[in-house]
Write a protein that holds these residues in place. Sequence first.
Motif, PDB file in Angstrom:
ATOM      1  N   ARG A  68       7.468  44.674  14.011  1.00 61.88           N
ATOM      2  CA  ARG A  68       8.697  43.319  13.972  1.00 61.88           C
ATOM      3  C   ARG A  68       8.638  43.288  12.644  1.00 61.88           C
ATOM      4  O   ARG A  68      10.107  42.940  12.000  1.00 61.88           O
ATOM      5  CB  ARG A  68       8.517  42.419  14.812  1.00 61.88           C
ATOM      6  N   ASN A  69       7.716  43.142  10.949  1.00 60.49           N
ATOM      7  CA  ASN A  69       7.915  43.113   9.803  1.00 60.49           C
ATOM      8  C   ASN A  69       8.066  44.483   8.657  1.00 60.49           C
ATOM      9  O   ASN A  69       8.269  44.149   8.114  1.00 60.49           O
ATOM     10  CB  ASN A  69       6.436  42.169   9.114  1.00 60.49           C
ATOM     11  N   CYS A  70       8.259  45.163   9.354  1.00 64.27           N
ATOM     12  CA  CYS A  70       8.276  46.931   8.755  1.00 64.27           C
ATOM     13  C   CYS A  70      10.231  46.721   8.525  1.00 64.27           C
ATOM     14  O   CYS A  70      10.962  46.240   8.964  1.00 64.27           O
ATOM     15  CB  CYS A  70       8.497  47.852   9.398  1.00 64.27           C
ATOM     16  N   CYS A  71      10.547  46.672   7.017  1.00 63.33           N
ATOM     17  CA  CYS A  71      11.333  46.922   6.553  1.00 63.33           C
ATOM     18  C   CYS A  71      12.497  48.621   6.757  1.00 63.33           C
ATOM     19  O   CYS A  71      14.116  48.236   6.683  1.00 63.33           O
ATOM     20  CB  CYS A  71      11.425  47.082   5.145  1.00 63.33           C
ATOM     21  N   HIS A  72      11.684  49.122   7.486  1.00 64.45           N
ATOM     22  CA  HIS A  72      12.213  50.488   8.725  1.00 64.45           C
ATOM     23  C   HIS A  72      12.836  51.115   7.449  1.00 64.45           C
ATOM     24  O   HIS A  72      14.019  52.112   7.261  1.00 64.45           O
ATOM     25  CB  HIS A  72      13.281  50.368   9.775  1.00 64.45           C
ATOM     26  N   GLY A  73      12.139  51.415   5.821  1.00 63.32           N
ATOM     27  CA  GLY A  73      13.146  51.772   4.829  1.00 63.32           C
ATOM     28  C   GLY A  73      12.652  53.419   3.949  1.00 63.32           C
ATOM     29  O   GLY A  73      13.455  53.850   3.119  1.00 63.32           O
ATOM     30  N   TYR A  96       5.419  52.908  10.747  1.00 63.06           N
ATOM     31  CA  TYR A  96       6.907  52.020  11.025  1.00 63.06           C
ATOM     32  C   TYR A  96       8.472  52.237  10.462  1.00 63.06           C
ATOM     33  O   TYR A  96       9.276  52.339  10.738  1.00 63.06           O
ATOM     34  CB  TYR A  96       7.168  50.458  12.042  1.00 63.06           C
ATOM     35  N   SER A  97       7.938  53.441   9.524  1.00 62.13           N
ATOM     36  CA  SER A  97       8.985  53.445   8.663  1.00 62.13           C
ATOM     37  C   SER A  97      10.804  54.408   9.321  1.00 62.13           C
ATOM     38  O   SER A  97      11.406  53.746   8.812  1.00 62.13           O
ATOM     39  CB  SER A  97       8.677  53.974   7.483  1.00 62.13           C
ATOM     40  N   ARG A  98      10.581  54.960  10.255  1.00 66.62           N
ATOM     41  CA  ARG A  98      10.887  56.518  10.856  1.00 66.62           C
ATOM     42  C   ARG A  98      11.375  54.642  12.427  1.00 66.62           C
ATOM     43  O   ARG A  98      11.832  55.938  13.665  1.00 66.62           O
ATOM     44  CB  ARG A  98      11.763  56.606  10.448  1.00 66.62           C
ATOM     45  N   VAL A  99      10.860  53.744  12.823  1.00 65.07           N
ATOM     46  CA  VAL A  99      10.373  53.766  14.735  1.00 65.07           C
ATOM     47  C   VAL A  99      11.267  52.488  14.842  1.00 65.07           C
ATOM     48  O   VAL A  99      10.784  51.944  13.527  1.00 65.07           O
ATOM     49  CB  VAL A  99       9.096  53.972  14.468  1.00 65.07           C
TER      50      VAL A  99
END
Length: 196
Positions: free
Chosen positions: A59-64, A71-74
């Motif tokens: 939830r807190n990941c920036c997905h950057g 979790y960067s690409r999930v």
Amino acid sequence: PRHRPASTMLCRVVVAAVSLRAAAALSAAVESQAAKIFGRLADKKLLLDVPGAGTPEMRNCCHGGCDNCDYSRVFDEMNAGRPKWICLYRERELIDGRRHEPSWASLFETEDEAISNPQFYDRLCQLPFRPSMGPRCSVSPDDLPDRDAVALLFDKLSSVDADSITARDVCAGLQHLTGEEHGVPWRRFSELFVEA
């Protein structure tokens, strides 16, 4: 080699052009029927059942795209401006409390309720139509899908010679027919009608 008269070749070109137009018209008719159904079944939101879904880290990941982040690409949730996917679940709740029930879930009172082909058609037509992402054709919200198009979908989703389907059949059938894991986009859905 024999040379054909120009008039014979012209006739073949005209026949080929007429055939292509007829195929395109048929394709447009099929797309219109599929769009009428998709617009009633699709949603703007999709919750994904992926490892880590609903956790604070996800939830807190920036997905950057950070190299040190699992979790960067999930993603565990996807959203669109207009309905884009037919969700492959009747209801989903992530551990952080986010919950989603797709619009098509109201076709069934419970997950195990079995409905017949005529019930499926009647209930589908009661769902509101919303313009969705994908179809190239324009469909009026008041236009109902043809019974034959809905019957084709019903037959593809049901088991062999089944007289009824459940919400589980809808999820399993769409997943099996399209190969999608979480939600079915327009292109994959429309292929169900092209292959008919």
